[in-house]
Design an enzyme around this catalytic site. Sequence first.
Site, PDB file in Angstrom:
ATOM      1  N   TYR A  38     -30.550  45.761  26.034  1.00 34.74           N
ATOM      2  CA  TYR A  38     -30.561  44.298  26.021  1.00 34.74           C
ATOM      3  C   TYR A  38     -31.404  43.747  27.159  1.00 34.74           C
ATOM      4  CZ  TYR A  38     -27.313  43.942  30.000  1.00 34.74           C
ATOM      5  OH  TYR A  38     -26.745  44.006  31.247  1.00 34.74           O
ATOM      6  N   LYS A 149     -31.538  49.439  30.630  1.00 34.25           N
ATOM      7  CA  LYS A 149     -30.662  48.269  30.482  1.00 34.25           C
ATOM      8  C   LYS A 149     -29.890  48.404  29.165  1.00 34.25           C
ATOM      9  CE  LYS A 149     -30.658  43.307  31.447  1.00 34.25           C
ATOM     10  NZ  LYS A 149     -29.601  43.286  32.442  1.00 34.25           N
ATOM     11  N   GLU A 181     -26.276  49.183  43.642  1.00 37.33           N
ATOM     12  CA  GLU A 181     -26.482  47.792  43.204  1.00 37.33           C
ATOM     13  C   GLU A 181     -25.133  47.178  42.889  1.00 37.33           C
ATOM     14  OE1 GLU A 181     -28.558  47.641  39.412  1.00 37.33           O
ATOM     15  OE2 GLU A 181     -27.504  49.430  38.729  1.00 37.33           O
ATOM     16  N   LEU A 205     -30.851  49.373  38.236  1.00 34.83           N
ATOM     17  CA  LEU A 205     -31.681  48.621  37.294  1.00 34.83           C
ATOM     18  C   LEU A 205     -32.851  48.001  38.065  1.00 34.83           C
ATOM     19  CD1 LEU A 205     -31.565  47.663  34.258  1.00 34.83           C
ATOM     20  CD2 LEU A 205     -30.976  45.449  35.226  1.00 34.83           C
TER      21      LEU A 205
HETATM   22  C1  LIG Z   1     -26.444  46.385  36.808  1.00 34.82           C
HETATM   23  C2  LIG Z   1     -27.416  45.274  37.046  1.00 34.82           C
HETATM   24  N1  LIG Z   1     -28.259  45.353  38.088  1.00 34.82           N
HETATM   25  C3  LIG Z   1     -29.149  44.366  38.349  1.00 34.82           C
HETATM   26  C4  LIG Z   1     -29.223  43.236  37.555  1.00 34.82           C
HETATM   27  C5  LIG Z   1     -30.233  42.153  37.873  1.00 34.82           C
HETATM   28  O1  LIG Z   1     -31.346  42.250  37.011  1.00 34.82           O
HETATM   29  P1  LIG Z   1     -32.227  40.978  36.632  1.00 34.82           P
HETATM   30  O2  LIG Z   1     -32.671  40.354  37.913  1.00 34.82           O
HETATM   31  O3  LIG Z   1     -33.344  41.529  35.838  1.00 34.82           O
HETATM   32  O4  LIG Z   1     -31.340  40.070  35.817  1.00 34.82           O
HETATM   33  C6  LIG Z   1     -28.373  43.112  36.448  1.00 34.82           C
HETATM   34  C7  LIG Z   1     -28.457  41.934  35.602  1.00 34.82           C
HETATM   35  O5  LIG Z   1     -27.758  41.770  34.647  1.00 34.82           O
HETATM   36  C8  LIG Z   1     -27.450  44.165  36.180  1.00 34.82           C
HETATM   37  O6  LIG Z   1     -26.614  44.088  35.131  1.00 34.82           O
END
Ligand SMILES: Cc1ncc(COP(=O)(O)O)c(C=O)c1O
Length: 288
Positions: A38, A149, A181, A205
């Site tokens: 997603y 993701k 994270e 991520l």
């Molecule tokens: C596990 C995780 N890390 C980091 C992020 C941040 O990513 P982004 O800045 O692309 O939304 C998300 C966002 O949903 C996430 O689910």
Amino acid sequence: MNEFMSGSICYLNGNWEALADAKVSVLDRGFIFGDGIYEVIPVFSGIAFRLPEHLNRLEESLAATGIKNPFNRGAWVSIINQLVATNHGGDQSIYLQVTRGIAPRNHVLLEEVQPTVFLMSSPLVSNGPTTAIAAITLPDFRWQRCDIKTTSLLANVMSRFEASRLGSEEAIFIRDGFVTEGASSNVFVVKSGRIKTPPLSPGILPGVTRNLLVELSRGPDLVIEQAMVSKDELADADEVWVTSSGREMVPVVRIDDRPIGNGDVGPFFHEAQSIYREFKRRFSELEN
Ligand SMILES: Cc1ncc(COP(=O)(O)O)c(C=O)c1O
């Protein structure tokens, strides 16, 4: 379902329909196995923000999982733009999901199937004033491909529940003594004027918001190091914040029930946020 969502129009496998009416088979592998990927894409003043970066990551997630990419770039862009326009432009959050498709339950696919493609629009939560949050730390018990993701978010969901049970809004994962994270965000830590965020790896991520801040730090006003952050450094930090497309930048002022720094939102957060906002402002001017 709240009023905005039930009234919103979504895209499902080529059809445009009210979200409340959209239906997927129980044999969809997304439902059975969490076999899907997603994206969440913020939209400001009717324009999808960092769209090429989100589509890059979408393509990477599809390639890594071997799920067929049903569309080329142009087709993705036009579906997203049509969804934004159908839901009256302005500020929105676009959720996009691709699952491997519908098939008899079996870990392997015995026949070729079409991926299920679903997109919906929700209100953007980042629109309000900046609100500081509390977080907890938890052992990172997720798998070792957190760079994909995937919709398989059980560990992240359990961790957010645990944070919520303890009166916090985010869980920050620790693996082998180091921060990876947040359960739904990337982490930034400031100590004695140095801003650090953990380096990209299969363990986190590659957040679009994180990567934008790192990109902006190549300018003269912001320096961010991509470096490992230990659990002790996190606890001892002057400032901590988390980033995500949905919530942008959120200061964390308590972790594991102890204040971070003096317990207030710090000057480095404000500086980084104003550089980020200026970038967004210029983006909106250029695109409109
Ligand atoms: C596990 C995780 N890390 C980091 C992020 C941040 O990513 P982004 O800045 O692309 O939304 C998300 C966002 O949903 C996430 O689910």
